[in-house]
Design an enzyme around this catalytic site. Structure first.
Site, PDB file in Angstrom:
ATOM      1  N   CYS A  49       9.099  14.765   2.856  1.00  0.00           N
ATOM      2  CA  CYS A  49       7.648  14.961   2.879  1.00  0.00           C
ATOM      3  C   CYS A  49       7.274  16.377   2.442  1.00  0.00           C
ATOM      4  O   CYS A  49       7.722  17.363   3.048  1.00  0.00           O
ATOM      5  CB  CYS A  49       7.113  14.671   4.283  1.00  0.00           C
ATOM      6  SG  CYS A  49       5.454  15.279   4.594  1.00  0.00           S
ATOM      7  N   CYS A  90       5.487  18.397   5.099  1.00  0.00           N
ATOM      8  CA  CYS A  90       6.436  18.810   6.141  1.00  0.00           C
ATOM      9  C   CYS A  90       7.192  20.066   5.704  1.00  0.00           C
ATOM     10  O   CYS A  90       7.425  20.982   6.500  1.00  0.00           O
ATOM     11  CB  CYS A  90       7.422  17.690   6.436  1.00  0.00           C
ATOM     12  SG  CYS A  90       6.654  16.145   6.995  1.00  0.00           S
ATOM     13  N   CYS A 100     -10.406  20.465 -12.098  1.00  0.00           N
ATOM     14  CA  CYS A 100      -9.823  19.173 -11.703  1.00  0.00           C
ATOM     15  C   CYS A 100      -9.212  18.456 -12.915  1.00  0.00           C
ATOM     16  O   CYS A 100      -9.934  18.092 -13.852  1.00  0.00           O
ATOM     17  CB  CYS A 100     -10.902  18.304 -11.059  1.00  0.00           C
ATOM     18  SG  CYS A 100     -10.466  16.560 -10.913  1.00  0.00           S
ATOM     19  N   CYS A 146     -10.703  14.971 -13.578  1.00  0.00           N
ATOM     20  CA  CYS A 146     -12.028  15.011 -14.215  1.00  0.00           C
ATOM     21  C   CYS A 146     -11.879  15.149 -15.725  1.00  0.00           C
ATOM     22  O   CYS A 146     -12.599  14.503 -16.499  1.00  0.00           O
ATOM     23  CB  CYS A 146     -12.856  16.172 -13.661  1.00  0.00           C
ATOM     24  SG  CYS A 146     -13.116  16.114 -11.862  1.00  0.00           S
TER      25      CYS A 146
END
Length: 495
Positions: A56, A59, A404, A407
């Site tokens: 993860c 994590c 972004c 986008c």
């Protein structure tokens, strides 16, 4: 050669000395598994346990912060971790479905989810508040005075005996709310006599640093005690007429329409100076608090980035005088442009104008484009109402950010959609930079791109677009939701 040989041990010693600190930090985090979880967890009064998966990414990002916090909390709160890929039985038992999941345990039992910061300092500060009992036992009046003489508010229950049913309910409430407030109790009823009570009750002591002549420093709760009624009592009384807003409590204060005076507030080093401007706000508060507006003061330095972002305040604006804003629960913003006068008259004029509806809302907006002839219409905050809320046109609007990548990927398809519908005079394809412009209420924009459709007759209920981002998908959606027949400009897509 001899010199070189003599250097080797020195270099080796330096390299070895770099590892123990990091290694000891990792050793401060206890590793738990299916076989030993119950045995080891019950040995500690308070534990923060991280349930994680080695693969993860979140994590991995949390791990060094968690390790550093464990070292700082050593001897106070034990931090532990469970690898859910290796010990799935334990993780399933505690309902772990995502990683990382952090939970607070008391004497081996799941007590509460951890919803605090995920930095080493944030974890340290949050868990320090979790140490000790949920409610501290006070035996003497001296104990009571020592407990209430604190930077934060104190909630103290006074009961007739250790077997009082109200006491057990009070302690249960303290366990649920201890991350927000400080709790203590006494089984000596006489401790309440000084405050005009001779029966079981709860005393709420506001912070001594915020004592003032406009309100009582102590509020008494005598109603039937349940967790819910005590929670409501604390919520309605703990902050008083004009609380000190901090980064930690701002979300709780902003559930209502809120006026805030920002200045160089510092109750740790200059309590008198900090209360000087607060008292002037409070003098005005008594005249307006019954009209649905709450009041607060805050350290301008703690909220500089927010003031710059949300209100266009420069770092030097206002100087030593307070900078006053109103932020409503709907997100509407107002600023006091007149200089804050010491007699409070300027603040009163600001409030009179606010309640009379004479103030212009502050809106963060890029300039309205002088030319807006492209097929995708550019919308800014100042032109949003004119374009998107046009009562005669259906509008599809994309909220985006220049940084972004999603986008940018959508840009060509979105332009193709606008070109396709260019001949439809009742349909507008638009976009707005949601970083540089305030997003109106009713539009929930948490990520980019976010797309909404504002149809004719339903401008106050925009529809969020959740479909795929190909031309045919947009056209299919619009055909279904538009208030008029779709004019597609000769699109070859079958609708």
């Amino acid at each position: 050669m001899e010199a070189a040989v003599r250097l080797i041990p020195a270099v080796t010693l330096v390299l070895l000395s770099c590892f123990p600190a990091a290694e000891s930090s990792r050793r401060d985090v206890l590793e738990l598994g299916d076989a030993d979880f119950d045995y080891l967890a019950t040995e500690h009064e308070t534990m923060l346990i991280k349930f994680y998966a080695p693969w993860c990414g979140h994590c991995k990002k949390l791990a060094p912060e968690f390790d550093r916090a464990a070292t700082r909390l050593k001897g106070t709160v034990q931090l532990a971790k469970v690898d859910c890929t290796a010990h799935s039985e334990t993780c399933a038992r505690f309902g772990v479905s995502g990683y990382p999941t952090l939970k607070i345990f008391r004497n081996g039992k799941d007590s509460a989810p951890y919803d605090g910061p995920r930095t080493a300092d944030g974890i340290y500060q949050y868990m320090k508040k979790q140490t000790g009992p949920d409610s501290v036992l006070l035996k003497t009046e001296e104990h009571l005075h020592t407990f209430m003489d604190h930077y934060d508010a104190s909630i103290i229950g006074v009961f007739s005996g250790a077997d009082s049913p109200r006491l057990s309910e009070f302690v249960r409430a303290a366990g649920l709310l201890r991350d927000q407030f400080r709790f203590a109790h006494s089984v000596e009823l006489k401790l309440g006599e000084k405050y005009g009570v001779n029966s079981e009750c709860v005393l709420l002591f506001r912070p001594p640093r915020l004592a003032n002549k406009f309100e009582d420093s102590v509020v008494v709760f005598k109603d039937y005690l349940t967790i819910g009624s005590l929670r409501r009592f604390i919520r309605d009384n703990v902050y008083g007429l004009c609380p000190h807003m901090t980064v930690e409590n701002r979300d709780r204060l902003r559930v209502r329409d809120l006026l805030t005076a920002y200045y160089d507030l510092d109750f740790h080093h200059n309590s008198r100076g900090s209360n000087y401007w607060r008292n002037r706000v409070m003098k005005v508060t008594s005249k307006y608090s019954a009209r649905g507006l709450t009041f607060s003061v805050a350290n301008k330095k703690d909220f500089l980035s927010e003031l710059e972002e949300d209100f266009g305040l420069g770092t030097s604006d206002g100087g030593e005088l307070p900078f006053v804003t109103i932020r409503t629960k709907l997100g509407h913003k107002y600023t006091m442009r007149e200089e804050f006068t010491r007699d409070g008259q300027s603040l009163e004029r600001f409030l009179d104008d606010y309640f009379s509806g004479l103030l212009k809302r502050y809106v963060k907006s890029e300039p309205v484009p002088e030319r807006n002839s492209a097929s995708v219409k550019v919308v800014v905050a100042e032109s949003f109402d004119q374009v998107v809320n046009d009562p005669d046109k259906d509008v599809l609007i994309q909220f985006y950010s220049n940084s972004c990548p999603h986008c940018k990927k959508l840009e060509l398809v979105y332009k193709e959609l606008a070109d396709t519908l260019l001949s439809d005079k009742k349909m507008v394809i638009a976009k707005m930079n949601a970083v540089e412009n305030d997003v109106p209420s009713g539009y929930d924009v948490q990520g980019f791109p976010t797309i909404y459709f504002a149809p004719v007759g339903r401008k106050d209920e925009p529809i969020r677009y959740e479909g795929a981002r190909e031309l045919k998908d947009f056209l299919k959606f619009l055909k279904r939701e538009m208030s008029h027949s779709l004019v597609d400009g000769g699109s070859k897509d079958e609708l």
